[in-house]
Design an enzyme around this catalytic site. Structure first.
Site, mmCIF file in Angstrom:
data_model
loop_
_atom_site.group_PDB
_atom_site.id
_atom_site.type_symbol
_atom_site.label_atom_id
_atom_site.label_comp_id
_atom_site.label_asym_id
_atom_site.label_seq_id
_atom_site.Cartn_x
_atom_site.Cartn_y
_atom_site.Cartn_z
ATOM 1 N N GLU A 1 7.308 21.230 8.760
ATOM 2 C CA GLU A 1 6.766 21.186 9.863
ATOM 3 C C GLU A 1 7.520 21.286 11.402
ATOM 4 O O GLU A 1 7.069 21.159 12.410
ATOM 5 C CB GLU A 1 5.814 19.839 9.951
ATOM 6 C CG GLU A 1 4.800 19.961 8.930
ATOM 7 C CD GLU A 1 3.832 18.736 8.939
ATOM 8 O OE1 GLU A 1 3.017 18.574 7.903
ATOM 9 O OE2 GLU A 1 4.136 18.000 9.794
ATOM 10 N N GLU B 1 7.383 24.872 10.770
ATOM 11 C CA GLU B 1 6.409 25.992 10.156
ATOM 12 C C GLU B 1 5.751 25.313 9.256
ATOM 13 O O GLU B 1 5.535 23.965 8.801
ATOM 14 C CB GLU B 1 7.522 26.820 9.168
ATOM 15 C CG GLU B 1 8.625 26.191 8.425
ATOM 16 C CD GLU B 1 8.032 25.057 7.346
ATOM 17 O OE1 GLU B 1 7.100 25.264 6.874
ATOM 18 O OE2 GLU B 1 8.833 24.017 7.471
#
Length: 350
Positions: free
Chosen positions: A318, A175
């Site tokens: 991430e 994300e």
């Protein structure tokens, strides 16, 4: 839309117990004391149950990075400005972020999805599923409508659908979204009953003063919106985020296609909590990659029912922890494929 989501959830089945037993018997026949490879053996059994195969081909793997902005950044809850979200999306697409580096090492592909970035982005590799230009400020009202929350979950499912058709058989969550630890902490607090103080962490590394402010903002968001803890879609729509909803969809989509899904850090785990609340059987398809340094992550994993594989004091997000976990999953698969049995090696059993 709701019926489509319900249909997808109904496709998720319990793991194949006969395949798990076959994997267990194979592990017992390998040249080692029973259980001595710990979590690698747990992963091997789980993969067999997910795929109904002792030796599934999981070589095509994708880290799906969902990106979205958060209106709550107006409250000053992050050390970084909201402009960083679109800037980092372009960094992912250029291959320069930490998750890109670690994914390359693991032989995985990064697929970046714009589900709610507050900027107009264009790139041939970008998957565009934009539903809003960022959520509304949860400290003042709902993040999004209920319909948009369902759309975001379905968007995650649809991304998995397409990647599955392209040959991918293992997925991981990632994300990007400045302010998303605030939304994730609010989701956790509502869903688990933990206080905002227990659910909040320092995210991007904020100081004591801003951390106290962040906890107050989370409490205000919950009080303002009064989300229903028994209704995960209501929680998403009122205090969640578009990328959190999208990742919940990724998890549900992977589970419905009998594919393992590796859960990254705190934000991904908030999405996993939503997915688990929508469908308990989805948890069986999740592999908890690592224990984040975000202080509530361990408690969140416990509530979901996941045990992290690694602990490297990371808190980047991430999909970085998930990328590293791919190596351990491959190790578990190699043990199953390549390790000698007692009979084949001529080794006496204990």
């Amino acid at each position: 839309m709701r019926s489509k989501l319900e249909e997808e959830i109904r496709r998720i089945e319990p793991l194949d117990e006969s395949a798990i037993q076959q994997a267990e018997q194979h592990l017992l026949n390998l040249t080692k004391p029973p259980g001595s490879l710990g979590k690698l053996e747990d992963i091997a059994r789980q993969l067999a149950g997910i795929t109904s195969s002792l030796h599934p081909d999981l070589s095509r793997k994708a880290i799906i990075v969902m990106a979205a902005d958060h209106g709550v950044c107006e409250e000053g809850v992050s050390a970084f400005p909201a402009e960083v979200t679109p800037q980092m999306v372009l960094n992912f697409l250029a291959g320069g972020a930490a998750v890109n580096v670690l994914a390359r090492q693991a032989g995985a592909d990064v697929r970046c999805v714009d589900i709610g970035v507050n900027a107009e982005l264009s790139h041939p590799e970008l998957i565009s599923r934009k539903l809003m230009h960022g959520t509304n400020n949860i400290a003042r009202g709902p993040a999004m409508t209920r319909e948009t929350a369902i759309e975001a979950v379905l968007a995650g499912i649809e991304v998995v659908d397409q990647l599955w058709l392209d040959g991918y058989r293992m997925f991981a969550t990632g994300e990007m979204g400045i302010g998303n630890t605030t939304a994730s902490s609010a989701v956790m607090s509502v869903m688990t009953g933990d206080s905002p103080e227990e659910a909040a962490g320092r995210g991007t590394g904020i100081n004591d003063e801003r951390f106290a402010h962040k906890m107050a903002v989370i409490r205000r968001a919950i009080e303002t919106n009064a989300p229903d803890a028994s209704d995960p879609i209501d929680v998403l729509s009122k205090v969640g985020g578009l990328e959190i909803a999208g990742l919940a969809g990724v998890i549900i989509g992977a589970a419905s296609r009998k594919c393992p899904v590796v859960i990254d850090g705190f934000i991904s785990s908030a999405a996993a909590l939503i997915a688990a609340s929508l469908c308990k059987d989805a948890v069986s398809y999740m592999i908890g990659s690592h224990l984040s340094d975000e202080r509530a992550h361990g408690q969140l994993l416990l509530k979901i029912g996941l045990s992290p594989v690694i602990h490297l004091s990371m808190r980047l997000g991430e999909g970085t922890g998930a990328a590293l976990c791919f190596h351990f999953i491959e190790a578990a698969q190699r043990v199953m494929r390549e390790m000698a049995t007692f009979d084949s090696a001529g080794v006496s059993r204990g």
